[in-house]
Design a protein around this motif. Structure first.
Motif, PDB file in Angstrom:
ATOM      1  N   LEU A 170       0.830  -1.207   0.000  1.00 50.40           N
ATOM      2  CA  LEU A 170       0.000   0.000   0.000  1.00 50.40           C
ATOM      3  C   LEU A 170       0.863   1.256   0.000  1.00 50.40           C
ATOM      4  O   LEU A 170       1.976   1.256   0.534  1.00 50.40           O
ATOM      5  CB  LEU A 170      -0.905  -0.002   1.231  1.00 50.40           C
ATOM      6  N   SER A 171       0.344   2.311  -0.569  1.00 51.06           N
ATOM      7  CA  SER A 171       1.049   3.589  -0.602  1.00 51.06           C
ATOM      8  C   SER A 171       1.222   4.115   0.822  1.00 51.06           C
ATOM      9  O   SER A 171       0.243   4.363   1.530  1.00 51.06           O
ATOM     10  CB  SER A 171       0.270   4.605  -1.439  1.00 51.06           C
ATOM     11  N   THR A 172       2.457   4.280   1.233  1.00 52.06           N
ATOM     12  CA  THR A 172       2.740   4.750   2.587  1.00 52.06           C
ATOM     13  C   THR A 172       2.186   6.148   2.817  1.00 52.06           C
ATOM     14  O   THR A 172       1.575   6.426   3.859  1.00 52.06           O
ATOM     15  CB  THR A 172       4.256   4.744   2.835  1.00 52.06           C
ATOM     16  N   LEU A 173       2.386   7.038   1.863  1.00 50.86           N
ATOM     17  CA  LEU A 173       1.910   8.414   2.032  1.00 50.86           C
ATOM     18  C   LEU A 173       0.386   8.463   2.133  1.00 50.86           C
ATOM     19  O   LEU A 173      -0.164   9.208   2.942  1.00 50.86           O
ATOM     20  CB  LEU A 173       2.408   9.285   0.878  1.00 50.86           C
ATOM     21  N   ALA A 180      -3.708  10.547   9.529  1.00 45.84           N
ATOM     22  CA  ALA A 180      -3.478  11.870  10.105  1.00 45.84           C
ATOM     23  C   ALA A 180      -4.779  12.678  10.146  1.00 45.84           C
ATOM     24  O   ALA A 180      -5.022  13.426  11.100  1.00 45.84           O
ATOM     25  CB  ALA A 180      -2.419  12.625   9.316  1.00 45.84           C
ATOM     26  N   TYR A 181      -5.610  12.532   9.116  1.00 40.46           N
ATOM     27  CA  TYR A 181      -6.876  13.271   9.088  1.00 40.46           C
ATOM     28  C   TYR A 181      -7.889  12.670  10.057  1.00 40.46           C
ATOM     29  O   TYR A 181      -8.712  13.386  10.628  1.00 40.46           O
ATOM     30  CB  TYR A 181      -7.443  13.274   7.667  1.00 40.46           C
ATOM     31  N   ASP A 182      -7.825  11.361  10.261  1.00 36.06           N
ATOM     32  CA  ASP A 182      -8.718  10.725  11.229  1.00 36.06           C
ATOM     33  C   ASP A 182      -8.371  11.226  12.631  1.00 36.06           C
ATOM     34  O   ASP A 182      -7.213  11.521  12.943  1.00 36.06           O
ATOM     35  CB  ASP A 182      -8.559   9.206  11.156  1.00 36.06           C
ATOM     36  N   CYS A 183      -9.364  11.290  13.495  1.00 33.12           N
ATOM     37  CA  CYS A 183      -9.153  11.923  14.800  1.00 33.12           C
ATOM     38  C   CYS A 183      -8.488  11.028  15.837  1.00 33.12           C
ATOM     39  O   CYS A 183      -8.042  11.525  16.866  1.00 33.12           O
ATOM     40  CB  CYS A 183     -10.492  12.421  15.354  1.00 33.12           C
ATOM     41  N   ARG A 184      -8.418   9.722  15.598  1.00 32.16           N
ATOM     42  CA  ARG A 184      -7.965   8.822  16.657  1.00 32.16           C
ATOM     43  C   ARG A 184      -6.518   9.080  17.060  1.00 32.16           C
ATOM     44  O   ARG A 184      -6.192   9.113  18.237  1.00 32.16           O
ATOM     45  CB  ARG A 184      -8.151   7.359  16.236  1.00 32.16           C
ATOM     46  N   PHE A 189       0.146  10.797  13.470  1.00 29.65           N
ATOM     47  CA  PHE A 189       0.298  10.496  12.051  1.00 29.65           C
ATOM     48  C   PHE A 189       0.590  11.744  11.220  1.00 29.65           C
ATOM     49  O   PHE A 189       1.146  11.629  10.122  1.00 29.65           O
ATOM     50  CB  PHE A 189      -0.930   9.746  11.543  1.00 29.65           C
ATOM     51  N   SER A 190       0.249  12.907  11.709  1.00 27.09           N
ATOM     52  CA  SER A 190       0.689  14.126  11.032  1.00 27.09           C
ATOM     53  C   SER A 190       2.214  14.209  11.069  1.00 27.09           C
ATOM     54  O   SER A 190       2.859  14.539  10.062  1.00 27.09           O
ATOM     55  CB  SER A 190       0.061  15.353  11.693  1.00 27.09           C
ATOM     56  N   LYS A 191       2.797  13.909  12.226  1.00 28.35           N
ATOM     57  CA  LYS A 191       4.256  13.914  12.343  1.00 28.35           C
ATOM     58  C   LYS A 191       4.881  12.847  11.451  1.00 28.35           C
ATOM     59  O   LYS A 191       5.925  13.076  10.820  1.00 28.35           O
ATOM     60  CB  LYS A 191       4.654  13.677  13.799  1.00 28.35           C
ATOM     61  N   GLU A 192       4.235  11.667  11.391  1.00 31.60           N
ATOM     62  CA  GLU A 192       4.781  10.598  10.555  1.00 31.60           C
ATOM     63  C   GLU A 192       4.687  10.960   9.069  1.00 31.60           C
ATOM     64  O   GLU A 192       5.591  10.626   8.290  1.00 31.60           O
ATOM     65  CB  GLU A 192       4.041   9.288  10.834  1.00 31.60           C
ATOM     66  N   LEU A 224       8.726   3.109  11.499  1.00 27.98           N
ATOM     67  CA  LEU A 224       7.888   4.274  11.285  1.00 27.98           C
ATOM     68  C   LEU A 224       8.738   5.346  10.595  1.00 27.98           C
ATOM     69  O   LEU A 224       9.955   5.386  10.784  1.00 27.98           O
ATOM     70  CB  LEU A 224       7.349   4.798  12.607  1.00 27.98           C
ATOM     71  N   PRO A 225       8.135   6.219   9.799  1.00 27.65           N
ATOM     72  CA  PRO A 225       8.931   7.227   9.092  1.00 27.65           C
ATOM     73  C   PRO A 225       9.814   8.078  10.007  1.00 27.65           C
ATOM     74  O   PRO A 225      10.934   8.442   9.618  1.00 27.65           O
ATOM     75  CB  PRO A 225       7.877   8.063   8.372  1.00 27.65           C
TER      76      PRO A 225
END
Length: 449
Positions: A170-173, A180-184, A189-192, A224-225
């Motif tokens: 799967l595409s990592t980005l 990152a957009y999901d709230c959990r 994930f924004s940082k990643e 992790l990135p």
């Protein structure tokens, strides 16, 4: 290297869970090919995927496109070039399927001996030993520079991706920006996502090459990135840190992370199988309890063949992942690297045990009789009773994580049962009897460990 994941993969190389007794195991998470993602060697961007059905509440109602624009601005402020952002743009799309996967992981129970039999078998050890011989120069260099034994590196490499055979497709980005957009776990994930963009900007991987697991891990030891960007090293001298294709880069980078990030102690052991007597004070069998080996020897702990332990001050903990009737190990300071890599007790113990096997240790002794296990419905019932007794066990799901283990031990002590943190039918019967009574006064909720 899934620090945020809390379930253990049984047949794939991703392992996620909290410290558990009968721990959850993910059903195989590596799907078949999906046409929306370019193959690893291709250069075509993925096809468009559905946008978020509604604006995420944690982003003040921002649409995904507005959220993404802000994230790109933040990445640019952290030094990501416009060239890298443009290259990544076709892959920065929202995929509700990734979010659904994160929220709907299926689990089933598996105990340590079952997991180790599958993942730390004689064949697994021999395969890892062959890899060490195949890449002897890189392994020797890594041990010299970082102090991490080849067996330790090879165990993680085999468990995480079967030496590169199971990387995901799967595409990592796309995965990262969707999560990152999901709230959990938006902040994480924004940082990643930004770290992944920095990897592209640095020239280690192109955006199209960033193919991996659904939760965004990259490479043959599933970094992790943020860890990829921080700890990856160029061990083959080609000017890139390629953890997807370069075995030397994988070996050196994994050693760097274990030594630098996880604080590996050069020259010290990590795990040794032992035998504890039936009259051992089981409340002392806990990773939070550290005693000198000489003290364990005084308490009757020996090597599996009966030989005495060294009479020295080297600190260790007695680890019994399946209670007092299951396997027993001395876990040393370096075992903390395993629980930091993945805080699942099954995964960390299996990885450490596999490393000992690769290094030449014999197979562990099997329990003389099957270890009794409560079914899932009774584990849930026990957790509910523990909650009524005033304990915090986290989610009541039948997964006996560290909070549940701590509560079980406390109740075993209360009832005068062997305090080995293993949920038993006898403890459940005692708790059922208590549930008909008033909640004990003064019961204090234990702190999380």
């Amino acid at each position: 290297m899934p620090h945020f994941r809390f379930l253990v993969a049984a047949t794939a190389s991703l392992f996620l869970s909290s410290l558990a007794i009968a721990q959850p195991v993910l059903a195989p998470s590596r799907p078949g090919p999906r046409p929306a993602v370019a193959p690893l060697s291709g250069q075509q961007p993925p096809a468009a995927v559905p946008r978020a059905p509604r604006a995420a509440s944690c982003h003040n109602g921002l649409s995904f496109d507005r959220f993404l624009a802000d994230l790109k601005q933040q990445a640019a402020a952290e030094g990501v070039s416009q060239r890298a952002l443009a290259e990544a743009a076709p892959y920065l799309v929202y995929d509700q399927g990734i979010v659904n996967r994160d929220r709907g992981q299926r689990v089933f129970g598996q105990v340590f001996t079952e997991f180790a039999r599958n993942r730390a078998s004689d064949g697994a050890a021999k395969n890892a030993q062959a890899r060490i011989r195949m890449h002897a120069a890189a392994f020797n260099r890594a041990e010299k520079e970082y102090g991490v034994p080849p067996a330790v590196i090879a165990a993680f490499w085999g468990l995480e991706s079967s030496f590169g055979a199971e990387l995901g497709n799967l595409s990592t980005l796309r995965s990262l920006v969707s999560l990152a957009y999901d709230c959990r776990r938006s902040e994480m994930f924004s940082k990643e996502t930004i770290a992944a963009l920095k990897i592209v900007d640095r020239g280690d991987l192109t955006a199209s090459e960033m193919i991996g697991a659904w939760a965004g891990e990259l490479g043959q030891t599933q970094f992790l990135p943020t860890h990829y960007f921080t700890y990856a090293v160029d061990y083959d001298g080609d000017g890139h840190r390629n953890l997807l294709r370069s075995a030397p880069d994988v070996i050196g980078s994994t050693a760097n992370y274990i030594a630098t990030g996880l604080k590996w102690r050069r020259g010290e052991p990590w795990l040794q199988e032992v035998r504890a007597p039936a009259n051992f004070p089981w409340d002392q069998a806990d990773l939070t309890t550290k005693l000198p080996r000489a003290k364990f020897a005084q308490l009757g702990v020996t090597y599996p063949d009966g030989r005495p332990l060294p009479n020295d001050d080297l600190p260790a903990s007695l680890l019994i992942p399946m209670g007092r009737t299951g396997p027993a190990f001395l876990a040393y300071a370096n075992f903390a690297a395993y629980t930091e890599w993945n805080n699942s007790l099954i995964y960390s113990t299996t990885a450490a045990y596999l490393a000992t096997r690769i290094a030449g240790a014999p197979p562990m002794r099997q329990p003389s009789a099957p270890v009794a296990q409560l079914p899932l419905n009774e584990l849930k019932e026990l957790q509910q009773l523990l909650v009524r007794a005033g304990f915090n066990v986290g989610k009541v799901d039948g997964v006996m994580g560290q909070l549940s283990r701590t509560a079980v031990k406390a109740m075993q002590i209360k009832y005068g049962l062997p305090a080995d943190s293993w949920p038993t039918a006898e403890l459940l019967a005692r708790m059922r009897g208590q549930s008909a009574q008033a909640q004990p006064a003064g019961m204090v909720m234990p702190a999380a460990r």
